[in-house]
Design an enzyme around this catalytic site. Structure first.
Site, PDB file in Angstrom:
ATOM      1  N   ARG A  32     -36.092  17.858  89.464  1.00 30.52           N
ATOM      2  CA  ARG A  32     -35.221  17.116  90.382  1.00 30.52           C
ATOM      3  C   ARG A  32     -35.981  15.897  90.862  1.00 30.52           C
ATOM      4  O   ARG A  32     -37.164  15.738  90.577  1.00 30.52           O
ATOM      5  CB  ARG A  32     -34.683  17.981  91.535  1.00 30.52           C
ATOM      6  CG  ARG A  32     -35.500  19.134  92.031  1.00 30.52           C
ATOM      7  CD  ARG A  32     -36.664  18.786  92.918  1.00 30.52           C
ATOM      8  NE  ARG A  32     -36.444  17.697  93.824  1.00 30.52           N
ATOM      9  CZ  ARG A  32     -37.382  16.862  94.198  1.00 30.52           C
ATOM     10  NH1 ARG A  32     -38.624  16.984  93.752  1.00 30.52           N
ATOM     11  NH2 ARG A  32     -37.141  15.897  95.037  1.00 30.52           N
ATOM     12  N   GLY A  33     -35.278  15.015  91.597  1.00 34.11           N
ATOM     13  CA  GLY A  33     -35.870  13.723  91.962  1.00 34.11           C
ATOM     14  C   GLY A  33     -35.321  12.692  90.984  1.00 34.11           C
ATOM     15  O   GLY A  33     -35.334  12.921  89.770  1.00 34.11           O
ATOM     16  N   ASP A 222     -31.690   7.804  95.834  1.00 34.38           N
ATOM     17  CA  ASP A 222     -31.095   8.267  94.572  1.00 34.38           C
ATOM     18  C   ASP A 222     -30.168   7.226  93.967  1.00 34.38           C
ATOM     19  O   ASP A 222     -29.943   7.205  92.764  1.00 34.38           O
ATOM     20  CB  ASP A 222     -30.349   9.583  94.790  1.00 34.38           C
ATOM     21  CG  ASP A 222     -31.357  10.704  94.995  1.00 34.38           C
ATOM     22  OD1 ASP A 222     -31.806  10.890  96.137  1.00 34.38           O
ATOM     23  OD2 ASP A 222     -31.721  11.352  93.998  1.00 34.38           O
TER      24      ASP A 222
HETATM   25  O1  MRU Z   1     -31.645  16.890  95.097  1.00 35.34           O
HETATM   26  P1  MRU Z   1     -32.960  16.260  94.746  1.00 35.34           P
HETATM   27  O2  MRU Z   1     -34.138  17.096  95.117  1.00 35.34           O
HETATM   28  O3  MRU Z   1     -32.995  15.800  93.293  1.00 35.34           O
HETATM   29  O4  MRU Z   1     -33.004  14.969  95.634  1.00 35.34           O
HETATM   30  C1  MRU Z   1     -34.119  14.144  95.563  1.00 35.34           C
HETATM   31  C2  MRU Z   1     -34.095  13.071  96.556  1.00 35.34           C
HETATM   32  O5  MRU Z   1     -33.153  12.895  97.283  1.00 35.34           O
HETATM   33  C3  MRU Z   1     -35.244  12.144  96.558  1.00 35.34           C
HETATM   34  O6  MRU Z   1     -35.469  11.685  97.841  1.00 35.34           O
HETATM   35  C4  MRU Z   1     -34.899  10.979  95.634  1.00 35.34           C
HETATM   36  O7  MRU Z   1     -34.672  11.429  94.324  1.00 35.34           O
HETATM   37  C5  MRU Z   1     -35.887   9.898  95.607  1.00 35.34           C
HETATM   38  S1  MRU Z   1     -37.505  10.437  95.195  1.00 35.34           S
HETATM   39  C6  MRU Z   1     -38.109   9.861  93.875  1.00 35.34           C
END
Ligand code: MRU
Length: 332
Positions: A32-33, A222
C-alpha cells in the site's frame, strides 16, 4: 514484496507471479502507499507479458490491456496506479520487433520506474528536509516511508533526510485508524532509523497542536487536484484543520506523478470506501468493542482543501500558493 499486513510482528516477503496476484495484493493492502502500488502495478503489467502465451504482438497487447483493467480496478484513489498502468500500456503500444522484445522492454520499464521512484523520493526528501528545523516536533499521518514507496519515502523520507543531516526531531505518530498504518508501519520504520517517536491516537492530534509544542505537520498524498486540494489517508483533513487553526504549518509531500491536473478540485476525486469490518474488528479487554450487528462506514481517504496547506513538497521543488498556478507550472 514485503507483506505489510504482517508488520511489525513479522517481516515476511511473498512472491507474486501473475497480474491477478499483484492486483489482489494491492486490494488486500499487502502493498500500500501511492508510489508503491503504482510501481507494483507496473510490474504486474510486466508479469502479464511474461505469463502470456501469445505468439503475436496484437494478442499480447490485448492481454496486457486486460491486465491493466484488472490492476486499475484494485484501488481507485491513488492516481499513481492508473498513471503507471497507462505508462506501461503506452510503451506496449509502441512498435516492437517481436513478442520477446516487448516482454524485455516492459520488464526494463518496470525496473526503471522502480529506480526512478527512489531517486524522486530522495529529491523531494531533500526539499522537505529544508523545512524541518533542529528540535522540531512533527505530527505525521499514515505511513509515507520506505514501505509506501519503493524506498526512502515521501513525507517520512523528508523526516529521515533531516534526521540524517543531524537535526534532532521528535515525531508524534498518528496511529491512523482503522488500518493503523501509523502505529504499525511508521512507528516500525522510525524505530529502524533511530528517530525519536511516540504514538498518539488520531483524536489527540488537536490537543497536541493547541499545546504549542508541535512545530509542523507532515503527510503524503494519494491524488492532488489541479487547485492543490490533497486527497490522502482519512483523518488528514481533521489534522490539517486543527493545525491551521493552531497556526502550525502543514506540508504534503508527494511526487509529481501524484498530481492529476484533469480534475479541477479534490471533490472530483473518487474516494475508496472499504469494508465495515476494518472499523469494527477491534477488541477492548479481549472483547469485540462494537455491539453485535453494528454497522460502520469506512472511507479510506479524505479531501483536504488547498487553503489548509502551507506548501506542497514535490520532486520538482517546494510549491507555494497560489497552488493552481504554481502546480501546473511544476507539472508541465
Ligand atoms: O490506504 P493506504 O495505506 O494505501 O494509504 C496510504 C496513504 O494515504 C499515504 O499517505 C499516501 O499513499 C502517500 S505516502 C507515499
Amino acid at each position: 514484496m514485503i507483506d505489510q499486513r504482517a508488520l511489525p510482528s513479522r517481516f515476511e516477503v511473498i512472491v507474486l507471479s501473475t497480474p491477478a496476484a499483484v492486483a489482489g495484493a494491492i486490494r488486500d493492502m499487502v502493498v500500500r502507499g501511492a508510489p508503491a502500488i503504482g510501481v507494483s502495478a507496473a510490474f504486474g503489467i510486466a508479469l502479464a507479458a511474461f505469463q502470456s502465451k501469445a505468439v503475436d504482438l496484437d494478442s499480447l497487447r490485448q492481454e496486457l490491456r486486460q491486465a491493466g483493467v484488472l490492476l486499475n480496478a484494485a484501488r481507485p484513489t491513488a492516481v499513481n496506479l492508473s498513471w503507471a498502468v497507462a505508462r506501461m500500456l503506452a510503451l506496449a503500444g509502441e512498435p516492437a520487433d517481436s513478442v520477446d522484445a516487448l516482454r524485455d522492454k516492459l520488464s526494463k520499464a518496470a525496473q526503471s520506474m522502480a529506480d526512478a521512484d527512489i531517486a524522486t523520493n530522495r529529491r523531494m526528501a531533500a526539499f522537505g528536509a529544508e523545512l524541518i528545523d533542529d528540535g522540531d516536533t512533527i505530527i505525521h499521518h499514515c505511513n509515507t516511508g520506505a514501505l509506501a514507496t519503493v524506498d526512502w519515502g515521501t513525507a517520512l523520507g523528508a523526516i529521515r533526510t533531516a534526521h540524517e543531516s543531524g537535526k534532532k526531531i521528535h515525531v508524534l505518530v498518528d496511529e491512523t485508524r482503522p488500518r493503523l498504518q501509523g502505529m504499525r508501519l511508521t512507528a516500525w520504520e522510525l524505530s529502524q532509523y533511530g528517530i525519536s517517536y511516540e504514538i498518539i491516537s488520531d483524536n489527540s492530534a488537536g490537543y497536541f497542536l493547541r499545546s504549542g509544542k508541535v512545530q509542523k505537520v507532515f503527510f503524503g498524498a494519494d491524488r492532488v487536484a489541479a487547485n492543490g486540494d490533497v486527497v490522502n489517508k482519512v483523518g488528514t483533513y481533521m489534522l490539517a484543520l486543527a493545525a491551521w487553526t493552531s497556526h502550525v504549518p502543514v506540508y504534503s509531500v508527494f511526487p509529481i506523478s501524484t498530481v492529476d491536473l484533469s480534475l479541477a478540485n479534490g471533490d472530483l476525486i473518487q474516494i475508496e470506501e472499504r469494508g465495515a469490518d476494518e472499523v469494527l474488528d477491534i477488541q477492548v479487554h479481549g472483547q469485540v468493542a462494537a455491539p453485535i450487528g453494528a454497522k460502520a462506514r469506512n472511507p479510506a481517504f479524505d479531501i483536504t482543501p488547498h487553503q489548509y496547506l502551507t506548501a506542497l513538497v514535490t520532486d520538482a521543488g517546494i510549491i507555494q500558493p497560489p497552488f493552481f498556478d504554481n502546480l501546473s507550472k511544476a507539472v508541465l
